[in-house]
Enzyme design. Structure first.
Site, short mmCIF file in Angstrom:
data_model
loop_
_atom_site.label_atom_id
_atom_site.label_comp_id
_atom_site.label_asym_id
_atom_site.label_seq_id
_atom_site.Cartn_x
_atom_site.Cartn_y
_atom_site.Cartn_z
N GLU B 87 41.83 28.27 52.19
CA GLU B 87 40.40 28.07 51.98
C GLU B 87 40.17 26.95 50.98
O GLU B 87 39.07 26.75 50.49
CB GLU B 87 39.71 29.36 51.54
CG GLU B 87 40.21 29.95 50.24
CD GLU B 87 39.37 31.16 49.83
OE1 GLU B 87 39.57 32.21 50.44
OE2 GLU B 87 38.54 31.03 48.93
N CYS B 119 41.16 34.83 52.68
CA CYS B 119 42.53 35.10 52.25
C CYS B 119 43.48 35.45 53.38
O CYS B 119 44.65 35.74 53.13
CB CYS B 119 42.55 36.23 51.22
SG CYS B 119 41.81 35.73 49.66
N THR B 160 41.94 35.84 38.28
CA THR B 160 42.98 35.97 39.30
C THR B 160 43.13 34.77 40.23
O THR B 160 44.19 34.62 40.84
CB THR B 160 42.70 37.22 40.17
OG1 THR B 160 41.35 37.15 40.64
CG2 THR B 160 42.90 38.50 39.38
N ARG B 207 31.70 45.43 43.68
CA ARG B 207 32.39 46.63 44.18
C ARG B 207 32.45 46.68 45.70
O ARG B 207 33.29 47.35 46.28
CB ARG B 207 31.70 47.89 43.66
CG ARG B 207 32.10 48.20 42.24
CD ARG B 207 31.10 49.10 41.57
NE ARG B 207 31.32 49.06 40.14
CZ ARG B 207 31.86 50.05 39.46
NH1 ARG B 207 32.22 51.14 40.06
NH2 ARG B 207 32.04 49.93 38.17
N HIS B 242 47.95 42.40 50.95
CA HIS B 242 47.19 41.37 50.23
C HIS B 242 46.97 41.86 48.80
O HIS B 242 46.74 43.05 48.56
CB HIS B 242 45.86 41.11 50.92
CG HIS B 242 45.04 40.09 50.16
ND1 HIS B 242 45.54 38.87 49.80
CD2 HIS B 242 43.77 40.15 49.66
CE1 HIS B 242 44.62 38.20 49.13
NE2 HIS B 242 43.55 38.95 49.02
N SER B 304 38.45 38.05 53.48
CA SER B 304 37.05 38.42 53.36
C SER B 304 36.27 37.88 54.54
O SER B 304 36.57 36.82 55.07
CB SER B 304 36.47 37.88 52.06
OG SER B 304 37.03 38.57 50.98
#
Lengths: 131, 354
Positions: B87, B119, B160, B207, B242, B304
């Site tokens: 990406e 991802c 991250t 979340r 993942h 995603s």
């Protein structure tokens, strides 16, 4: 570097493609039209292994515009395993880690960017071997 | 009904290669700047990998694929596809894969394309390569999973968003170090994380990225694949999920019935962060570095948007012979040099000199 020139030289930059003299076997990088050893004009393409030793270096702190993003960086003379001594940048190394005579290997990295809209130029640099 | 996907010709991985840049940004450095160190006790990873100022998805792909070629000992001219999943392709228009193909001596007799699925762009490229070789259209196909992820300064994902990945050369099962048993993909329209055109940083649903996105998709892809192949978690020597942080892969593994010992080798996120499209494929190279002939391995990505690709491979006795032809994944993970936030901000162009 303009687009036609960078396109023409892409295999030199990516693959270290030079040439070798068919009469005396001297290796040349960049490729030459006449062998500097025996003056033969009979040369064949030769791809270098990308392994070499650091002959000498200098650390650049005041760089031309297109290299400012990388300051400080190291410009080096590297003796390729097959003979030629080439000018290149070192990467993945800080100035205090550099030692003359250290083994180095070829990697492909960004050489420069023509601003935000232009070409990204990729080519060889050298670094200490990973393993 | 047979759910899992397997090409008509037996195929597998004939060469693999990893790449992780050498710089690391400690998570405490981000916490220091944006949170006054208040969240030091609950950081999602210890540190993340960071590309040098002259690295991007293209240069990193070239090195990983170079390692895969060294292991496969395949003539680059025999490779018929260069498919790069990421990406963070440096150009919006101009395929990364064309530069990779030229730099490795694969061009011009090849197809090349860039894959995009957040991802899981890398495992998508792997799946396509397995199908390409498995249909007989190609003897060898190259699939790359690589990213230099960007995190918005101060955002939770900045801890991250890391850089690294892997490359795989797919070919006939007779030459393979790991033979494909089957693959399964599970995809829905779930907008947990996205980036609009011309935006530098992605948006995410906090979340919402967990239960309906990561956990739902991986649980389904893996459980349907296992059921279809008649396997249970006990049949696998190792599993790689993942890894957007340390917690998620551990939790999904335990929900599916995998032990922490089964996911240990391929869990690199704690020490290098989330390498996005590179994450599960890179973990898979660490597993191949340690695998024994006969081992069954699970690889499950998550992208995603959202979807998950699951694969089951069985390792062959060829693995021992090719492993040492290129640097191991741990060689790259361990050659680490810490940098501070200021260096990171400069190199990632979060600050500029004009």
């Amino acid at each position: 570097m303009d687009i036609p020139r960078s396109w023409r030289l892409r295999n030199q930059r990516y693959l270290l493609e030079g040439n070798a003299c068919t009469s005396c076997d001297k290796k040349h990088f960049p490729p030459v039209l006449v062998c500097s050893e025996c003056k033969s004009r009979d040369l064949r393409p030769f791809t270098f292994s990308g392994k070499g030793k650091l002959y000498s270096y200098s650390t650049v702190y005041q760089a031309p515009g297109q290299f400012e993003a990388f300051v400080p960086y190291i410009v080096a003379l590297v003796d390729l395993e097959e003979g030629p001594r080439i000018t290149t940048q070192l990467t993945d190394i800080s100035p205090d880690e550099v030692r003359i005579g250290m083994p180095v290997e070829k990697v492909i990295r960004k050489i420069s960017e023509e601003g935000e809209r232009g070409l990204i130029l990729y080519g060889y640099k050298f670094r200490p071997p990973v393993d | 009904m047979k759910m899992s996907m397997k090409p008509s010709l037996p195929v597998g991985i004939v060469g693999y290669g990893a790449y992780v840049p050498r710089y690391r940004l400690p998570a405490t450095e981000i916490a220091r700047l944006w949170r006054g160190g208040q969240d030091n006790a609950k950081l999602p990873v210890k540190q993340k990998s960071l590309p040098g100022p002259d690295e991007d998805t293209i240069t990193m792909s070239i090195e990983a694929a170079h390692n895969a070629l060294k292991r496969a000992e395949v003539d680059p001219a025999l490779i018929r596809s260069v498919w790069a999943g990421s990406e963070s392709h440096p150009y919006a228009v101009k395929p990364s894969s064309t530069i990779v193909a030229q730099a490795l001596g694969i061009a011009p007799h090849t197809t090349a394309a860039d894959f995009e699925f957040a991802c899981k762009a890398g495992t998508e490229a792997m799946q396509a390569a397995l199908g390409f070789a498995g249909s007989g259209m190609a003897q060898y196909a190259l699939a790359i999973a690589m990213d230099t992820a960007q995190g918005r300064p101060g955002d939770a994902l900045e801890y991250t968003a890391a850089a690294g990945g892997a490359a795989f050369i797919v070919g006939p099962a007779k030459d393979a170090v790991a033979i494909l048993e089957g693959s399964f993909s599970y995809t829905t329209d779930t907008p947990d994380f996205f980036r609009r055109s011309y935006q530098k940083y992605p948006e995410h649903g906090n979340r919402f990225t967990g239960e309906p996105a990561y956990f739902h998709h991986i649980s389904n892809s893996v459980s349907i694949l296992m059921e279809d192949l008649g396997l249970t978690p006990k049949d696998f020597a190792s599993a790689v999920f993942h890894q957007p942080n340390t917690k998620f892969p551990k939790k999904v593994a335990s929900q599916l019935g995998f032990t922490s010992a089964q996911i240990h080798t391929g869990l690199l996120a704690p020490v290098i962060g989330n390498t996005y499209a590179g994450a599960s494929p890179l973990g898979f190279t660490a597993v191949l570095d340690a695998a024994k002939p006969g081992d069954r391995l699970l690889l499950a990505s998550f992208g995603s948007g959202a979807g998950s690709d699951a694969f089951s491979f069985v390792v062959t006795d060829k693995i021992e012979g090719i492993r040492d032809r290129a640097p191991s994944t741990s060689d790259y993970v361990e050659r680490s040099v810490e940098v501070d936030y200021a260096t990171y901000a400069r190199w990632r162009k979060k600050i500029r000199h004009h």
